[in-house]
Design a protein around this motif. Structure first.
Motif, short mmCIF file in Angstrom:
data_model
loop_
_atom_site.label_atom_id
_atom_site.label_comp_id
_atom_site.label_asym_id
_atom_site.label_seq_id
_atom_site.Cartn_x
_atom_site.Cartn_y
_atom_site.Cartn_z
N LYS A 35 -32.12 -0.98 -3.57
CA LYS A 35 -33.41 -1.13 -4.27
C LYS A 35 -33.89 0.23 -4.79
N TYR A 39 -32.30 4.05 -4.14
CA TYR A 39 -33.12 5.07 -3.49
C TYR A 39 -33.24 6.31 -4.37
N PHE A 82 -35.13 -9.18 -2.30
CA PHE A 82 -36.03 -9.25 -1.13
C PHE A 82 -37.34 -9.97 -1.43
N ARG A 130 -45.13 -8.33 7.17
CA ARG A 130 -45.10 -7.75 5.84
C ARG A 130 -44.59 -8.79 4.85
N HIS A 156 -36.67 -8.57 9.35
CA HIS A 156 -36.61 -7.10 9.23
C HIS A 156 -37.34 -6.48 10.41
N ALA A 190 -31.12 -3.30 9.36
CA ALA A 190 -30.97 -2.28 8.32
C ALA A 190 -30.28 -1.08 8.98
N THR A 191 -30.41 0.12 8.42
CA THR A 191 -29.71 1.27 9.02
C THR A 191 -30.03 1.41 10.51
N ARG A 206 -27.49 -4.71 6.72
CA ARG A 206 -27.88 -4.31 5.36
C ARG A 206 -28.51 -2.93 5.37
N GLY A 208 -29.56 0.78 4.08
CA GLY A 208 -29.94 1.45 2.84
C GLY A 208 -29.88 2.96 3.05
N VAL A 209 -30.90 3.52 3.66
CA VAL A 209 -31.09 4.97 3.67
C VAL A 209 -29.90 5.73 4.26
N TYR A 331 -36.91 8.88 2.96
CA TYR A 331 -36.96 7.82 1.95
C TYR A 331 -37.86 8.23 0.78
C1 LIG Z 1 -35.41 -1.37 2.55
C2 LIG Z 1 -34.94 -2.51 3.40
C3 LIG Z 1 -33.71 -2.43 4.06
C4 LIG Z 1 -32.90 -1.16 4.16
O1 LIG Z 1 -33.56 -0.31 5.08
P1 LIG Z 1 -33.02 1.14 5.46
O2 LIG Z 1 -33.96 1.59 6.52
O3 LIG Z 1 -33.12 1.95 4.22
O4 LIG Z 1 -31.63 0.99 5.93
C5 LIG Z 1 -33.25 -3.58 4.71
N1 LIG Z 1 -33.98 -4.71 4.73
C6 LIG Z 1 -35.19 -4.81 4.13
C7 LIG Z 1 -35.94 -6.09 4.20
C8 LIG Z 1 -35.72 -3.71 3.45
O5 LIG Z 1 -36.92 -3.79 2.87
#
Ligand SMILES: *Cc1c(COP(=O)(O)O)cnc(C)c1O
Length: 349
Positions: A35, A39, A82, A130, A156, A190-191, A206, A208-209, A331
């Motif tokens: 997204k 980043y 998302f 959220r 999440h 997530a991470t 999933r 990201g960062v 981030y």
């Molecule tokens: C941004 C996001 C992620 C990725 O999170 P990171 O902390 O960057 O790994 C995964 N799931 C959702 C719902 C997010 O909003």
């Protein structure tokens, strides 16, 4: 003078994905969250590199990002959105074969009514409050949802960067209560969740960062280098001040370099508090005075000669170091790196 340069190491991004992938079981898919233009690092090159490394599912925040990503990578991966689908974007979702994460009873009802048997996924709220369906809303619709076969059900974690935080287990428990027994694939991590351990991994993680070299993935390879040209140097005497508000005063005869980047490039003003340094090779030089829109001043007195550029982001000073110095998180530093840089991608297939 030319603008500062932002170098993005695609090999490091691929290596970070492989390293996170190696922390999950062989039956667990590792997706990639890209997204906000990956980043801030550029969704086209980053997505192509990750797809080449083996990523088969991507996540973006909004429909427009999904459409751009589909153009960049073609049909070879699933793209999840998302924020879901509110009805006005059904046509775009379908045209680009995106999979919305439906977040509320309204989104579910509208999407089911408008889109026949198009693929969808579900986001549940397990305590972050959220985005996602509340347990009671989901309970009322779970039969209809699961009969239609969501591609994925996710939730999440709010506190995954703090392994000992009690909310992690509470959310895990809540997610299990809502979804144990469903046939759909599930995703919670997530991470931070990848690092919490296998009970958080379910069918798909999933991150990201961590792909982009940021915490909480402490073992990540650094991805970003920012190199800033030196425009001018001057000698200042003891007692002279530097920059807006005359906030820094020379305590020794000082050689000062003025460099070509500033808060318009995401090097935010809060970095000008004494903690940030710019690097010439392996030698740190303190940033002095305030960060202005296009300029940063640096004390280079201790260098044998003034270099033609200095680095503010590199392996010595990473996104989270800059973030700490500025009272923010990696981030925010990454996604603030502005559009003015000369962007350069290195590595990659
Ligand atoms: C941004 C996001 C992620 C990725 O999170 P990171 O902390 O960057 O790994 C995964 N799931 C959702 C719902 C997010 O909003």
């Amino acid at each position: 003078m030319t603008a500062a340069s932002l170098t993005i190491d695609l090999d490091a991004i691929a290596a970070n994905w492989l390293a996170l992938n190696a922390r999950t079981g062989t039956k667990v898919e590792t997706a990639a969250v890209i997204k906000a233009d990956a980043y801030g690092l550029g969704v086209g090159p980053v997505a192509q590199e990750l797809a080449n490394a083996g990523v088969r599912s991507f996540f973006v925040a909004v429909t427009e990002e999904g459409a751009a990503l589909r153009k960049a990578i073609g049909p070879r991966a699933d793209i999840y959105v998302f924020s879901g689908c509110d009805g006005t974007d059904v046509t775009t979702i379908r045209a680009h074969e995106l999979t919305p994460l439906l977040n509320s009873p309204q989104q579910v009802q509208r999407f089911f009514a408008a889109s026949g048997d198009a693929p969808f996924a579900i986001q549940l709220d397990s305590g972050m409050n959220r985005l996602g369906m509340e347990p009671a809303d989901y309970a009322a619709l779970s039969r209809a949802i699961n009969e239609r076969g969501p591609k994925l059900i996710i939730s999440h974690l709010a506190c995954a960067d703090e392994p000992d935080h009690p909310q992690n287990l509470a959310q895990l428990e809540c997610f299990r209560q809502m979804t144990d027994g469903v046939t759909a694939r599930r995703s919670l991590a997530a991470t931070g969740g990848v690092l919490l351990g296998p009970e958080y991994h379910f069918d798909l993680c999933r991150p990201g960062v961590g792909l982009y070299g940021g915490l909480p993935f402490a073992d990540a390879q650094p991805v970003v280098t920012v190199s800033v040209p030196v425009i001018q140097t001057r000698e200042v005497s003891v007692g002279e001040t530097v920059g807006y508000a005359a906030s820094w005063t020379a305590k020794r005869p000082t050689r000062l370099a003025t460099t070509a980047a500033g808060y318009a490039d995401g090097l935010i003003r809060a970095m000008g508090n004494g903690a940030v340094r710019l690097w010439s090779g392996d030698t740190p030089c303190p940033l002095v005075g305030r960060v202005s829109m296009d300029l940063i001043t640096v004390d280079v007195t201790d260098l044998p000669q003034v270099p033609d550029h200095l680095e503010i982001l590199n392996k010595h000073q990473r996104v989270d170091d800059l973030a700490d110095a500025a009272g923010t998180i990696g981030y925010e530093i990454l996604t603030s790196l502005g559009g003015r840089y000369n962007r350069r991608y290195i590595g990659g297939k």
